[in-house]
Write a protein that holds these residues in place. Structure first.
Motif, mmCIF file in Angstrom:
data_model
loop_
_atom_site.group_PDB
_atom_site.id
_atom_site.type_symbol
_atom_site.label_atom_id
_atom_site.label_comp_id
_atom_site.label_asym_id
_atom_site.label_seq_id
_atom_site.Cartn_x
_atom_site.Cartn_y
_atom_site.Cartn_z
ATOM 1 N N SER A 37 0.774 -1.331 -0.085
ATOM 2 C CA SER A 37 -0.028 -0.001 0.088
ATOM 3 C C SER A 37 0.864 1.309 -0.140
ATOM 4 O O SER A 37 0.606 2.248 -0.635
ATOM 5 N N ILE A 38 2.092 1.243 0.665
ATOM 6 C CA ILE A 38 2.769 2.391 0.914
ATOM 7 C C ILE A 38 3.522 2.616 -0.468
ATOM 8 O O ILE A 38 3.459 3.960 -0.990
ATOM 9 N N ILE A 39 4.125 1.461 -1.414
ATOM 10 C CA ILE A 39 4.558 1.814 -2.572
ATOM 11 C C ILE A 39 3.509 2.179 -3.428
ATOM 12 O O ILE A 39 3.929 2.905 -4.323
ATOM 13 N N GLY A 40 2.427 1.638 -3.584
ATOM 14 C CA GLY A 40 1.422 1.742 -4.575
ATOM 15 C C GLY A 40 0.830 3.245 -4.373
ATOM 16 O O GLY A 40 0.592 3.994 -5.376
ATOM 17 N N GLY A 41 0.601 3.690 -3.121
ATOM 18 C CA GLY A 41 0.201 4.908 -2.960
ATOM 19 C C GLY A 41 1.420 6.160 -3.610
ATOM 20 O O GLY A 41 1.005 7.253 -4.028
ATOM 21 N N ALA A 42 2.477 5.621 -3.262
ATOM 22 C CA ALA A 42 3.557 6.533 -3.683
ATOM 23 C C ALA A 42 3.757 6.555 -5.319
ATOM 24 O O ALA A 42 3.804 7.606 -5.893
ATOM 25 N N VAL A 43 3.336 5.529 -5.723
ATOM 26 C CA VAL A 43 3.288 5.455 -7.229
ATOM 27 C C VAL A 43 2.354 6.181 -7.805
ATOM 28 O O VAL A 43 2.338 7.335 -8.729
ATOM 29 N N GLU A 44 1.291 6.239 -7.022
ATOM 30 C CA GLU A 44 -0.015 7.105 -7.506
ATOM 31 C C GLU A 44 0.493 8.749 -7.336
ATOM 32 O O GLU A 44 0.181 9.614 -8.119
ATOM 33 N N PHE A 45 0.800 8.867 -6.393
ATOM 34 C CA PHE A 45 1.476 10.298 -5.936
ATOM 35 C C PHE A 45 2.513 10.784 -6.738
ATOM 36 O O PHE A 45 2.404 11.952 -7.776
ATOM 37 N N ILE A 46 3.429 9.977 -7.349
ATOM 38 C CA ILE A 46 4.169 10.413 -8.464
ATOM 39 C C ILE A 46 3.847 10.634 -9.729
ATOM 40 O O ILE A 46 4.111 11.658 -10.247
ATOM 41 N N LYS A 47 2.549 9.870 -10.028
ATOM 42 C CA LYS A 47 1.799 10.061 -11.287
ATOM 43 C C LYS A 47 1.377 11.287 -11.287
ATOM 44 O O LYS A 47 1.311 12.093 -12.436
ATOM 45 N N GLU A 48 0.923 11.713 -10.362
ATOM 46 C CA GLU A 48 0.024 12.916 -10.306
ATOM 47 C C GLU A 48 1.053 14.112 -10.264
ATOM 48 O O GLU A 48 1.135 15.068 -11.067
ATOM 49 N N LEU A 49 2.308 14.191 -9.699
ATOM 50 C CA LEU A 49 3.287 15.115 -9.582
ATOM 51 C C LEU A 49 3.856 15.179 -11.050
ATOM 52 O O LEU A 49 4.106 16.166 -11.536
ATOM 53 N N HIS A 50 4.195 13.872 -11.964
ATOM 54 C CA HIS A 50 4.489 13.994 -13.284
ATOM 55 C C HIS A 50 3.601 14.724 -14.292
ATOM 56 O O HIS A 50 3.846 15.495 -15.038
ATOM 57 N N LEU A 51 2.192 14.628 -13.913
ATOM 58 C CA LEU A 51 1.060 15.454 -14.643
ATOM 59 C C LEU A 51 1.282 16.894 -14.450
ATOM 60 O O LEU A 51 1.355 17.774 -15.258
#
Length: 188
Positions: A37-51
């Protein structure tokens, strides 16, 4: 060092890195405290930051070129998918999504598993997020997550919504209904 000591050291380092990763990721991206969950959440956050990063880079490029004093919000949306997304996934996502553009706002709707991802990009309009949520609830959707990213007078709303049992809209219809919400505000 023995194999056991090396493994113990590796696990300690992994736990320390996970703690740092969890502290750097906003809490609403992480549903539980387990490693996945920690890694998955961080991935989603990074995707938003890329946008957001792509949007800012596009804005910076526009300023340098100075083609027009007031560009359309559409130019801030990423044109190409992130490199980590395989092309087969992109073609599947395009089949399960819809876009709706106007001078007021750009709307993108995609089905992601059992949820829908809705992104709107527009000039900043006070109270617009509340109006979009109201429209979604009237259409039998439940907002699970909302992320708001702003860049000067432009705002990107990223919704994760759950489809209600009473909902009979297609993704195209949803994009048009949300677009109407923006268009009605400008008419007032």
């Amino acid at each position: 060092m023995s194999h056991i000591a090396v493994e113990r050291n590796r696990r300690r380092q992994m736990n320390e890195h996970l703690k740092v990763l969890r502290s750097l990721t906003p809490g609403f991206y992480i549903k539980r405290g387990d490693q996945a969950s920690i890694i998955g959440g961080a991935v989603e956050f990074i995707k938003e930051l890329h946008l957001v990063l792509r949007s800012l880079e596009a804005k910076k490029k526009r300023r340098r070129i100075s083609l027009s004093p007031s560009p359309s919000p559409r130019s801030l949306l990423p044109v190409t998918p992130p490199p980590e997304v395989p092309s087969s996934a992109v073609s599947r996502a395009l089949e399960l999504g819809a876009c709706c553009s106007s001078p007021v706002a750009d709307i993108e709707v995609k089905i992601s598993g059992c949820n829908v991802i809705l992104r709107t990009l527009s000039k900043r309009i006070p109270g617009q997020a509340a109006r979009v949520i109201s429209v979604l609830e009237k259409l039998s959707f439940e907002v699970l997550h909302l992320n708001i990213s702003t860049m000067e007078d432009t705002v990107l709303y990223s919704f994760v919504i759950k489809i209600g049992l009473d909902c009979k809209l297609s993704v195209e219809d949803l994009a048009l209904e949300v677009q109407k919400c923006f268009s009605q505000e400008v008419a007032h």
